[in-house]
Design an enzyme around this catalytic site. Structure first.
Site, PDB file in Angstrom:
ATOM      1  N   LYS A  20       2.976  48.923  18.239  1.00  0.00           N
ATOM      2  CA  LYS A  20       2.854  50.368  18.474  1.00  0.00           C
ATOM      3  C   LYS A  20       4.231  50.991  18.693  1.00  0.00           C
ATOM      4  O   LYS A  20       4.582  51.992  18.080  1.00  0.00           O
ATOM      5  CB  LYS A  20       1.980  50.649  19.717  1.00  0.00           C
ATOM      6  CG  LYS A  20       0.565  50.110  19.635  1.00  0.00           C
ATOM      7  CD  LYS A  20      -0.230  50.446  20.878  1.00  0.00           C
ATOM      8  CE  LYS A  20       0.249  49.777  22.155  1.00  0.00           C
ATOM      9  NZ  LYS A  20       0.126  48.308  22.167  1.00  0.00           N
ATOM     10  N   ARG A  60      -6.013  54.944  26.209  1.00  0.00           N
ATOM     11  CA  ARG A  60      -6.528  53.579  26.102  1.00  0.00           C
ATOM     12  C   ARG A  60      -7.792  53.336  26.898  1.00  0.00           C
ATOM     13  O   ARG A  60      -8.149  52.166  27.137  1.00  0.00           O
ATOM     14  CB  ARG A  60      -5.465  52.519  26.355  1.00  0.00           C
ATOM     15  CG  ARG A  60      -4.713  52.545  27.587  1.00  0.00           C
ATOM     16  CD  ARG A  60      -3.346  52.118  27.246  1.00  0.00           C
ATOM     17  NE  ARG A  60      -2.936  50.794  27.593  1.00  0.00           N
ATOM     18  CZ  ARG A  60      -1.751  50.328  27.194  1.00  0.00           C
ATOM     19  NH1 ARG A  60      -0.972  51.015  26.409  1.00  0.00           N
ATOM     20  NH2 ARG A  60      -1.364  49.161  27.569  1.00  0.00           N
ATOM     21  N   ARG A  93       9.843  39.149  22.623  1.00  0.00           N
ATOM     22  CA  ARG A  93      10.375  40.532  22.584  1.00  0.00           C
ATOM     23  C   ARG A  93      11.593  40.696  23.494  1.00  0.00           C
ATOM     24  O   ARG A  93      11.634  40.209  24.604  1.00  0.00           O
ATOM     25  CB  ARG A  93       9.298  41.524  23.033  1.00  0.00           C
ATOM     26  CG  ARG A  93       9.871  42.934  23.186  1.00  0.00           C
ATOM     27  CD  ARG A  93       8.831  43.995  23.349  1.00  0.00           C
ATOM     28  NE  ARG A  93       7.837  43.674  24.347  1.00  0.00           N
ATOM     29  CZ  ARG A  93       6.666  44.294  24.433  1.00  0.00           C
ATOM     30  NH1 ARG A  93       6.358  45.257  23.596  1.00  0.00           N
ATOM     31  NH2 ARG A  93       5.802  43.947  25.373  1.00  0.00           N
ATOM     32  N   ARG A 135      10.662  42.174  29.253  1.00  0.00           N
ATOM     33  CA  ARG A 135       9.789  42.961  30.128  1.00  0.00           C
ATOM     34  C   ARG A 135       9.108  42.073  31.163  1.00  0.00           C
ATOM     35  O   ARG A 135       8.722  40.953  30.848  1.00  0.00           O
ATOM     36  CB  ARG A 135       8.735  43.679  29.274  1.00  0.00           C
ATOM     37  CG  ARG A 135       9.055  45.160  29.109  1.00  0.00           C
ATOM     38  CD  ARG A 135       8.212  45.820  28.087  1.00  0.00           C
ATOM     39  NE  ARG A 135       6.778  45.693  28.335  1.00  0.00           N
ATOM     40  CZ  ARG A 135       5.859  46.282  27.589  1.00  0.00           C
ATOM     41  NH1 ARG A 135       6.231  47.039  26.575  1.00  0.00           N
ATOM     42  NH2 ARG A 135       4.580  46.132  27.844  1.00  0.00           N
ATOM     43  N   ARG A 161      -3.577  41.447  29.990  1.00  0.00           N
ATOM     44  CA  ARG A 161      -3.420  42.664  29.173  1.00  0.00           C
ATOM     45  C   ARG A 161      -4.357  42.612  27.976  1.00  0.00           C
ATOM     46  O   ARG A 161      -4.922  43.626  27.575  1.00  0.00           O
ATOM     47  CB  ARG A 161      -1.960  42.808  28.711  1.00  0.00           C
ATOM     48  CG  ARG A 161      -1.034  43.237  29.841  1.00  0.00           C
ATOM     49  CD  ARG A 161       0.420  42.896  29.567  1.00  0.00           C
ATOM     50  NE  ARG A 161       0.975  43.564  28.407  1.00  0.00           N
ATOM     51  CZ  ARG A 161       2.085  43.173  27.797  1.00  0.00           C
ATOM     52  NH1 ARG A 161       2.765  42.111  28.227  1.00  0.00           N
ATOM     53  NH2 ARG A 161       2.522  43.822  26.748  1.00  0.00           N
TER      54      ARG A 161
HETATM   55  P1  AP5 Z   1       6.088  46.291  20.082  1.00  0.00           P
HETATM   56  O1  AP5 Z   1       6.309  47.307  19.015  1.00  0.00           O
HETATM   57  O2  AP5 Z   1       6.928  46.354  21.298  1.00  0.00           O
HETATM   58  O3  AP5 Z   1       4.509  46.205  20.438  1.00  0.00           O
HETATM   59  P2  AP5 Z   1       3.581  47.181  21.264  1.00  0.00           P
HETATM   60  O4  AP5 Z   1       2.305  47.317  20.497  1.00  0.00           O
HETATM   61  O5  AP5 Z   1       4.305  48.426  21.627  1.00  0.00           O
HETATM   62  O6  AP5 Z   1       3.288  46.262  22.509  1.00  0.00           O
HETATM   63  P3  AP5 Z   1       3.332  46.604  24.069  1.00  0.00           P
HETATM   64  O7  AP5 Z   1       3.486  45.285  24.772  1.00  0.00           O
HETATM   65  O8  AP5 Z   1       4.344  47.652  24.381  1.00  0.00           O
HETATM   66  O9  AP5 Z   1       1.902  47.146  24.286  1.00  0.00           O
HETATM   67  P4  AP5 Z   1       1.145  47.270  25.604  1.00  0.00           P
HETATM   68  O10 AP5 Z   1       0.035  48.135  25.201  1.00  0.00           O
HETATM   69  O11 AP5 Z   1       0.765  45.979  26.209  1.00  0.00           O
HETATM   70  O12 AP5 Z   1       2.254  47.838  26.625  1.00  0.00           O
HETATM   71  P5  AP5 Z   1       2.561  49.293  27.184  1.00  0.00           P
HETATM   72  O13 AP5 Z   1       4.015  49.381  27.418  1.00  0.00           O
HETATM   73  O14 AP5 Z   1       1.918  50.329  26.355  1.00  0.00           O
HETATM   74  O15 AP5 Z   1       6.260  44.847  19.390  1.00  0.00           O
HETATM   75  C1  AP5 Z   1       6.105  43.642  20.149  1.00  0.00           C
HETATM   76  C2  AP5 Z   1       7.061  42.580  19.608  1.00  0.00           C
HETATM   77  O16 AP5 Z   1       6.652  42.228  18.286  1.00  0.00           O
HETATM   78  C3  AP5 Z   1       8.527  43.038  19.491  1.00  0.00           C
HETATM   79  O17 AP5 Z   1       9.365  41.964  19.778  1.00  0.00           O
HETATM   80  C4  AP5 Z   1       8.669  43.454  18.006  1.00  0.00           C
HETATM   81  O18 AP5 Z   1       9.984  43.292  17.536  1.00  0.00           O
HETATM   82  C5  AP5 Z   1       7.684  42.511  17.336  1.00  0.00           C
HETATM   83  N1  AP5 Z   1       7.034  43.113  16.162  1.00  0.00           N
HETATM   84  C6  AP5 Z   1       6.558  44.392  16.060  1.00  0.00           C
HETATM   85  N2  AP5 Z   1       5.999  44.597  14.844  1.00  0.00           N
HETATM   86  C7  AP5 Z   1       6.106  43.398  14.179  1.00  0.00           C
HETATM   87  C8  AP5 Z   1       5.707  42.953  12.887  1.00  0.00           C
HETATM   88  N3  AP5 Z   1       5.086  43.796  12.031  1.00  0.00           N
HETATM   89  N4  AP5 Z   1       5.960  41.678  12.531  1.00  0.00           N
HETATM   90  C9  AP5 Z   1       6.595  40.831  13.396  1.00  0.00           C
HETATM   91  N5  AP5 Z   1       7.010  41.193  14.642  1.00  0.00           N
HETATM   92  C10 AP5 Z   1       6.759  42.461  15.026  1.00  0.00           C
HETATM   93  O19 AP5 Z   1       1.815  49.247  28.582  1.00  0.00           O
HETATM   94  C11 AP5 Z   1       2.255  48.399  29.631  1.00  0.00           C
HETATM   95  C12 AP5 Z   1       1.386  48.576  30.876  1.00  0.00           C
HETATM   96  O20 AP5 Z   1       1.483  49.935  31.347  1.00  0.00           O
HETATM   97  C13 AP5 Z   1      -0.128  48.367  30.651  1.00  0.00           C
HETATM   98  O21 AP5 Z   1      -0.470  47.004  30.786  1.00  0.00           O
HETATM   99  C14 AP5 Z   1      -0.714  49.237  31.776  1.00  0.00           C
HETATM  100  O22 AP5 Z   1      -0.628  48.585  33.026  1.00  0.00           O
HETATM  101  C15 AP5 Z   1       0.221  50.429  31.806  1.00  0.00           C
HETATM  102  N6  AP5 Z   1      -0.205  51.525  30.902  1.00  0.00           N
HETATM  103  C16 AP5 Z   1       0.460  52.018  29.822  1.00  0.00           C
HETATM  104  N7  AP5 Z   1      -0.221  52.999  29.229  1.00  0.00           N
HETATM  105  C17 AP5 Z   1      -1.372  53.145  29.932  1.00  0.00           C
HETATM  106  C18 AP5 Z   1      -2.503  53.976  29.785  1.00  0.00           C
HETATM  107  N8  AP5 Z   1      -2.597  54.849  28.776  1.00  0.00           N
HETATM  108  N9  AP5 Z   1      -3.507  53.852  30.687  1.00  0.00           N
HETATM  109  C19 AP5 Z   1      -3.437  52.980  31.707  1.00  0.00           C
HETATM  110  N10 AP5 Z   1      -2.384  52.133  31.904  1.00  0.00           N
HETATM  111  C20 AP5 Z   1      -1.363  52.211  31.021  1.00  0.00           C
HETATM  112 MG    MG Z   2       5.011  49.275  23.415  1.00  0.00          MG
END
Ligand code: AP5
Ligand code: MG
Length: 218
Positions: A16, A91, A130, A163, A174
């Site tokens: 994402k 989400r 990552r 992270r 997660r």
């Molecule tokens: P990356 O692009 O970083 O993936 P991502 O989908 O953004 O993964 P996240 O871990 O950020 O998602 P998340 O939903 O768990 O975390 P968030 O920060 O939103 O890519 C990941 C890795 O893969 C990288 O190394 C990249 O280089 C690699 N990659 C990417 N694309 C690739 C490809 N095509 N091929 C190969 N490699 C690839 O949320 C964190 C926490 O915050 C949650 O757990 C929750 O506690 C809280 N939170 C956030 N938003 C909310 C909400 N809306 N409601 C409630 N709690 C929330």
């Molecule tokens: Mg992310």
């Protein structure tokens, strides 16, 4: 007419952030990542950060009202006037209903949800590999997209960080939260005919090459 609100859905590690960053640059609209905003609040030790920290470390979702409040405030800023990319929000179903009500209230039309589908068995490797630049936020992966010099950002020499929630125990939680609370949003947007599906197993550049032209026209 392009949808003003682009929503990126997908499991943890689906890509994402990687895709939302590119789309934001190419379309000239801000990337609004609730995860990034919460991590910033944790770093600063604000009351919001203190509340969010425990949940994030446990791999659980932060309460809806907390996240909805920060998104509403951010979407109201001038740089989001022409549109915005929501990365990791909504989400839960209540968050999606909040987005609908907010867009309606502001007269900003229907959103478009982009669902990045990835095979579950690659997510763990993506997340544990990552690394993120502490200066510009560029996302790397030690397995799939390594920096030229270990631990250093190619773009600005910034230090690359892991992270706190990218450890195996938290990742498993997660994924549970995603499967129980977030995956129902795929059907939510599909039923409204506001869903675009993307194969997230492809290379990041390959995904962006087809996604960006599609979004420019959507
Ligand atoms: P990356 O692009 O970083 O993936 P991502 O989908 O953004 O993964 P996240 O871990 O950020 O998602 P998340 O939903 O768990 O975390 P968030 O920060 O939103 O890519 C990941 C890795 O893969 C990288 O190394 C990249 O280089 C690699 N990659 C990417 N694309 C690739 C490809 N095509 N091929 C190969 N490699 C690839 O949320 C964190 C926490 O915050 C949650 O757990 C929750 O506690 C809280 N939170 C956030 N938003 C909310 C909400 N809306 N409601 C409630 N709690 C929330
Ligand atoms: Mg992310």
């Amino acid at each position: 007419m392009r949808a003003q609100a682009l929503i990126f859905l997908g499991a943890p590690g689906a890509g994402k952030g990687t895709q939302a960053r590119e789309v934001s640059k190419e379309l000239g609209i801000p990337q609004i990542s609730t995860g990034d905003m919460l991590r910033e609040a944790v770093k600063k030790g604000t009351p919001l950060g203190l509340e969010a920290k425990r949940k994030m470390e446990a791999g659980e979702l932060v309460p809806d009202e907390v996240v909805c409040g920060i998104v509403e405030e951010r979407v109201g800023q001038p740089d989001a006037a022409k549109g915005f990319v929501l990365d990791g929000f909504p989400r839960t179903i209540p968050q999606a209903q909040f987005v609908d009500a907010m867009l309606e209230r502001k007269g900003r039309g229907n959103p478009l949800a982009v669902n990045i589908r990835v095979d579950e068995d690659v997510l763990l490797k993506r997340l544990t590999g990552r690394r993120t630049c502490s200066v510009c936020g560029e996302i790397y992966n030690v397995h799939f997209n390594p920096p030229r010099v270990d631990g250093i950002c190619d773009k600005d020499g910034g230090k690359l960080l892991e992270r706190a929630d990218d450890n195996e125990t938290t990742i498993r939680q997660r994924l549970v939260a995603y499967n129980n609370q977030t995956s129902p949003l795929i059907d939510y947007y599909r039923k409204k005919k506001l869903l675009h599906e993307v194969n997230g197993n492809l290379e990041p550049d390959q995904i962006a090459r087809t996604l960006i032209p599609f979004l420019k026209g959507a």
